[in-house]
Design an enzyme around this catalytic site. Structure first.
Site, PDB file in Angstrom:
ATOM      1  N   ARG A  98       0.919  -1.251   0.066  1.00  0.00           N
ATOM      2  CA  ARG A  98       0.092  -0.145   0.016  1.00  0.00           C
ATOM      3  C   ARG A  98       0.845   1.296   0.011  1.00  0.00           C
ATOM      4  O   ARG A  98       1.450   1.698   1.310  1.00  0.00           O
ATOM      5  CB  ARG A  98      -0.964  -0.125   1.082  1.00  0.00           C
ATOM      6  N   ALA A 136     -10.552  -7.789  -1.188  1.00  0.00           N
ATOM      7  CA  ALA A 136     -11.392  -6.477  -1.397  1.00  0.00           C
ATOM      8  C   ALA A 136     -11.026  -5.993  -2.799  1.00  0.00           C
ATOM      9  O   ALA A 136     -10.238  -6.618  -3.409  1.00  0.00           O
ATOM     10  CB  ALA A 136     -11.070  -5.747  -0.242  1.00  0.00           C
ATOM     11  N   GLU A 180     -14.107 -10.507  -6.858  1.00  0.00           N
ATOM     12  CA  GLU A 180     -12.848 -10.227  -5.972  1.00  0.00           C
ATOM     13  C   GLU A 180     -12.176 -11.142  -5.401  1.00  0.00           C
ATOM     14  O   GLU A 180     -11.072 -11.492  -5.312  1.00  0.00           O
ATOM     15  CB  GLU A 180     -12.906  -8.735  -5.169  1.00  0.00           C
ATOM     16  N   GLU A 223      -8.443 -12.452  -6.048  1.00  0.00           N
ATOM     17  CA  GLU A 223      -7.460 -12.295  -5.124  1.00  0.00           C
ATOM     18  C   GLU A 223      -6.989 -13.445  -4.401  1.00  0.00           C
ATOM     19  O   GLU A 223      -5.765 -13.614  -4.007  1.00  0.00           O
ATOM     20  CB  GLU A 223      -7.985 -11.180  -4.056  1.00  0.00           C
ATOM     21  N   SER A 254     -14.439   6.843   5.396  1.00  0.00           N
ATOM     22  CA  SER A 254     -13.620   8.105   6.322  1.00  0.00           C
ATOM     23  C   SER A 254     -14.662   9.165   5.694  1.00  0.00           C
ATOM     24  O   SER A 254     -14.435   9.846   5.058  1.00  0.00           O
ATOM     25  CB  SER A 254     -12.363   8.291   5.523  1.00  0.00           C
ATOM     26  N   PRO A 255     -15.888   9.198   6.657  1.00  0.00           N
ATOM     27  CA  PRO A 255     -17.115  10.297   6.265  1.00  0.00           C
ATOM     28  C   PRO A 255     -16.513  11.759   6.495  1.00  0.00           C
ATOM     29  O   PRO A 255     -17.075  12.440   6.267  1.00  0.00           O
ATOM     30  CB  PRO A 255     -18.014   9.863   6.957  1.00  0.00           C
ATOM     31  N   GLU A 297      -4.876  -6.490 -14.024  1.00  0.00           N
ATOM     32  CA  GLU A 297      -4.093  -5.813 -13.120  1.00  0.00           C
ATOM     33  C   GLU A 297      -2.956  -6.838 -12.810  1.00  0.00           C
ATOM     34  O   GLU A 297      -3.159  -7.934 -12.494  1.00  0.00           O
ATOM     35  CB  GLU A 297      -4.716  -5.513 -12.171  1.00  0.00           C
TER      36      GLU A 297
END
Length: 177
Positions: free
Chosen positions: A60, A72, A89, A93, A110-111, A135
């Protein structure tokens, strides 16, 4: 307590998100500007084979680290519903499919600045199913014994994984419905 959107302007559009400036008028008359990251949403899957929970470890780059996460993915296929995305997915994955699917929860990622929602599913009665993706994904597949669930929750730093594992633990213990 109410408010209404009174204006919006897209200022940037990228491959996985866009940014817009929105104006809102609150009940007291004050007008505020907010920068909002718009995201199509995502799914996360708690894949449980009866003894293990399956994860992926992947880079990440935004946080300069490799994270252990639930399988995910983004809701990015036109016309594909949320459960179909979860199934796709899981195959892409970790190379698995499931005979049983239960929706555990949907939450805002994350509102404070984003409209991204994540839909979390429990997938059980797993079997092999290879997915196809264009990908290049740098994924290491991990399966962790359920007996190590509490330690994984304590050590994990990924929000969708934490939400999914806490719901799984509650569901497994009979507290969720």
């Amino acid at each position: 307590m109410s408010f209404e959107r009174v204006g919006t302007e897209e200022v940037w559009n990228g491959r996985i998100a866009s940014v817009r400036n929105d104006r809102f008028r609150h009940a007291d008359g004050e007008v505020v500007d907010r920068e909002i990251v718009s995201h199509p949403g995502a799914v996360a899957v708690v894949a449980h084979d009866g003894e293990h929970v399956w994860f992926v470890k992947q880079p990440r780059e935004a946080v300069d680290d490799y994270l252990v996460e639930l399988p995910a993915g983004k809701l990015d296929e036109e016309g594909e519903d949320v459960l179909a995305t979860a199934k796709r997915e899981l195959a892409e994955e970790i190379g698995k499919a499931a005979r049983n699917w239960v929706h555990l929860t949907t939450f805002w990622a994350s509102p404070g600045f984003s409209d991204e929602q994540i839909h979390v599913y429990l997938a059980t009665d797993l079997y092999d199913e290879q997915g196809h993706t264009d990908e290049v994904e740098r994924i290491e597949i991990l399966k962790v014994p359920v007996s190590e669930l509490d330690e994984l929750i304590r050590s994990n730093a990924d929000s969708k994984t934490l939400v999914g594992l806490l719901w799984f633990r509650a569901f497994r213990d009979g507290a969720a419905s």
